[in-house]
Enzyme design. Structure first.
Site, PDB file in Angstrom:
ATOM      1  N   ARG A   5      50.675  19.559  19.397  1.00  0.00           N
ATOM      2  CA  ARG A   5      49.576  20.406  18.941  1.00  0.00           C
ATOM      3  C   ARG A   5      48.749  20.901  20.135  1.00  0.00           C
ATOM      4  O   ARG A   5      48.825  22.048  20.528  1.00  0.00           O
ATOM      5  CB  ARG A   5      48.698  19.622  17.938  1.00  0.00           C
ATOM      6  CG  ARG A   5      47.795  20.498  17.066  1.00  0.00           C
ATOM      7  CD  ARG A   5      46.580  21.057  17.747  1.00  0.00           C
ATOM      8  NE  ARG A   5      45.676  20.047  18.293  1.00  0.00           N
ATOM      9  CZ  ARG A   5      44.602  20.343  19.013  1.00  0.00           C
ATOM     10  NH1 ARG A   5      44.300  21.610  19.287  1.00  0.00           N
ATOM     11  NH2 ARG A   5      43.837  19.389  19.503  1.00  0.00           N
ATOM     12  N   ASP A   6      48.000  20.011  20.753  1.00  0.00           N
ATOM     13  CA  ASP A   6      47.112  20.400  21.846  1.00  0.00           C
ATOM     14  C   ASP A   6      47.908  20.926  23.034  1.00  0.00           C
ATOM     15  O   ASP A   6      47.478  21.847  23.728  1.00  0.00           O
ATOM     16  CB  ASP A   6      46.267  19.188  22.270  1.00  0.00           C
ATOM     17  CG  ASP A   6      44.983  19.591  22.975  1.00  0.00           C
ATOM     18  OD1 ASP A   6      44.653  20.785  22.959  1.00  0.00           O
ATOM     19  OD2 ASP A   6      44.321  18.710  23.544  1.00  0.00           O
TER      20      ASP A   6
ATOM     21  N   HIS B 157      40.024  11.226  25.669  1.00  0.00           N
ATOM     22  CA  HIS B 157      40.919  12.393  25.700  1.00  0.00           C
ATOM     23  C   HIS B 157      40.624  13.129  27.009  1.00  0.00           C
ATOM     24  O   HIS B 157      39.633  13.845  27.118  1.00  0.00           O
ATOM     25  CB  HIS B 157      40.623  13.282  24.481  1.00  0.00           C
ATOM     26  CG  HIS B 157      41.445  14.536  24.405  1.00  0.00           C
ATOM     27  ND1 HIS B 157      42.351  14.754  23.391  1.00  0.00           N
ATOM     28  CD2 HIS B 157      41.495  15.633  25.199  1.00  0.00           C
ATOM     29  CE1 HIS B 157      42.918  15.954  23.574  1.00  0.00           C
ATOM     30  NE2 HIS B 157      42.403  16.502  24.670  1.00  0.00           N
TER      31      HIS B 157
ATOM     32  N   HIS C  45      41.632  15.545  30.385  1.00  0.00           N
ATOM     33  CA  HIS C  45      42.463  16.587  30.986  1.00  0.00           C
ATOM     34  C   HIS C  45      42.516  16.331  32.490  1.00  0.00           C
ATOM     35  O   HIS C  45      41.612  15.708  33.051  1.00  0.00           O
ATOM     36  CB  HIS C  45      41.892  17.968  30.672  1.00  0.00           C
ATOM     37  CG  HIS C  45      42.182  18.412  29.271  1.00  0.00           C
ATOM     38  ND1 HIS C  45      42.767  19.613  28.972  1.00  0.00           N
ATOM     39  CD2 HIS C  45      41.979  17.800  28.084  1.00  0.00           C
ATOM     40  CE1 HIS C  45      42.911  19.733  27.659  1.00  0.00           C
ATOM     41  NE2 HIS C  45      42.430  18.642  27.099  1.00  0.00           N
TER      42      HIS C  45
ATOM     43  N   CYS D 191      43.604  24.490  29.531  1.00  0.00           N
ATOM     44  CA  CYS D 191      42.373  24.908  28.870  1.00  0.00           C
ATOM     45  C   CYS D 191      42.081  26.346  29.260  1.00  0.00           C
ATOM     46  O   CYS D 191      41.993  26.653  30.446  1.00  0.00           O
ATOM     47  CB  CYS D 191      41.219  23.994  29.272  1.00  0.00           C
ATOM     48  SG  CYS D 191      39.682  24.493  28.490  1.00  0.00           S
TER      49      CYS D 191
ATOM     50  N   ASN E 156      46.340  18.374  29.400  1.00  0.00           N
ATOM     51  CA  ASN E 156      46.085  16.962  29.129  1.00  0.00           C
ATOM     52  C   ASN E 156      46.781  16.088  30.149  1.00  0.00           C
ATOM     53  O   ASN E 156      47.813  16.453  30.713  1.00  0.00           O
ATOM     54  CB  ASN E 156      46.631  16.605  27.743  1.00  0.00           C
ATOM     55  CG  ASN E 156      45.951  17.369  26.637  1.00  0.00           C
ATOM     56  OD1 ASN E 156      44.903  16.979  26.154  1.00  0.00           O
ATOM     57  ND2 ASN E 156      46.545  18.482  26.231  1.00  0.00           N
TER      58      ASN E 156
END
Length: 304
Positions: A17-18, A209, A211, A242, A251
């Site tokens: 997803r991300d 979470h 990055h 991002c 990530n």
């Protein structure tokens, strides 16, 4: 600082997803399904598999219902989806999601720029989704973006992060992610923010979470472990990026996190070699090398 580290951690795999949502080329549903299936077989207990947002905003996620219908589910594995509103929640429910994810920001500037409302208003918008999740006995996870810095306002106060944690807690979240959306956090700051967040919500249900934009992802995970955090998000092959941070590498790579945990003697229940294979699979499909340093090193060692 008590440096007794957790003996077991949960890794939430967010690559499908991300990791994939910012890819410009459309990735076929069957490739996403294969990726989720490989990650399931690797031993993840929680996989963020899809997102029910408007395809107008995130075209890559337009195949989410197809992906959720096509994956081979393993009993006990939580398949999570992002749900920004009731329409998204209803789609998630129809798709058989085990967990729905709502998201706020710790930055007023980020909230206004992205969704044209304040932090408080954005959380209020999720009240209906949160209530519906509870009614349908779905796990509810809250994610707080820009917890360590914002591309528009710069520094973010730990007290503001704690305030958003409190609001998400009051909505009934089972787990809350403290997210470094643009990867600017550093270990000392992570200690401070995580300890502050833990004053508002059980430490065992907080997750990190991170990055890796500035190369601090692994250091920040270690700093979180020192505080007692035992849930982390990671993306296979370091997928993602991002749009608000130029040069962002996305990530922190799952393979790198697993290599760290292995070295610390912390159990994850995940097969590192199987994750490396999954990383190679999706990277080959995308036509580029995996970002994961541990993954690439293991592949090079195999070929030697």
């Amino acid at each position: 600082m008590n440096a007794t580290l957790p003996k077991h951690v949960k890794i939430v795999e967010v690559g499908p997803r991300d990791g994939l949502q910012n890819e410009k080329e459309t990735i076929p549903a069957e490739v996403k399904i294969e990726l989720v299936n490989r990650l399931t077989q690797a031993g993840f207990a929680n996989i963020e598999a899809a997102s029910f947002v408007s395809p107008k905003w995130v075209p890559q996620m337009a195949t989410s219902a197809e992906v959720m219908a096509g994956i081979t589910r393993k009993p006990g594995v939580v398949y999570s989806v992002l749900t920004p509103n009731m329409k998204g929640f209803e789609a998630a429910l129809a798709a058989g999601a085990d967990e729905v994810v709502i998201f706020g920001s710790a930055s007023e500037a980020f909230s206004q720029k992205n969704i044209n409302c304040s932090i408080a208003e954005s959380i209020e918008r999720f009240r209906e989704v949160a209530q519906a999740a509870k009614q349908h006995r779905k796990r509810l996870r809250g994610s707080i973006s820009c917890s360590f810095g914002c591309p528009y306002q710069g520094q973010v106060s730990p007290d503001v992060v704690a305030d958003v944690v409190r609001r998400l807690r009051d909505l009934g979240c089972d787990e809350i992610d403290i997210a470094d959306t643009i990867g600017v956090g550093t270990p000392h700051q992570v200690h401070t923010v995580m300890q502050r967040a833990a004053q508002e919500f059980p430490l065992a249900q907080l997750s990190g979470h991170f990055h890796d934009t500035y190369g601090q992802g692994i250091g920040n995970i270690y700093a979180s472990l020192e505080v007692g955090v035992a849930i982390f998000h990671a993306s296979v092959a370091g997928l993602g990026g991002c749009p608000y941070a130029k040069g962002a590498t996305g990530n922190v790579a799952t393979e790198d996190v697993l290599f760290l945990m292995q070295g610390l003697g912390i159990e994850t229940g995940i097969d590192l070699n199987a994750v490396v294979d999954a990383g190679q699979f999706i990277s080959q499909h995308l036509g580029r090398k995996a970002v994961s340093r541990a993954g690439n090193a293991i592949v090079a060692k195999r070929a030697a």
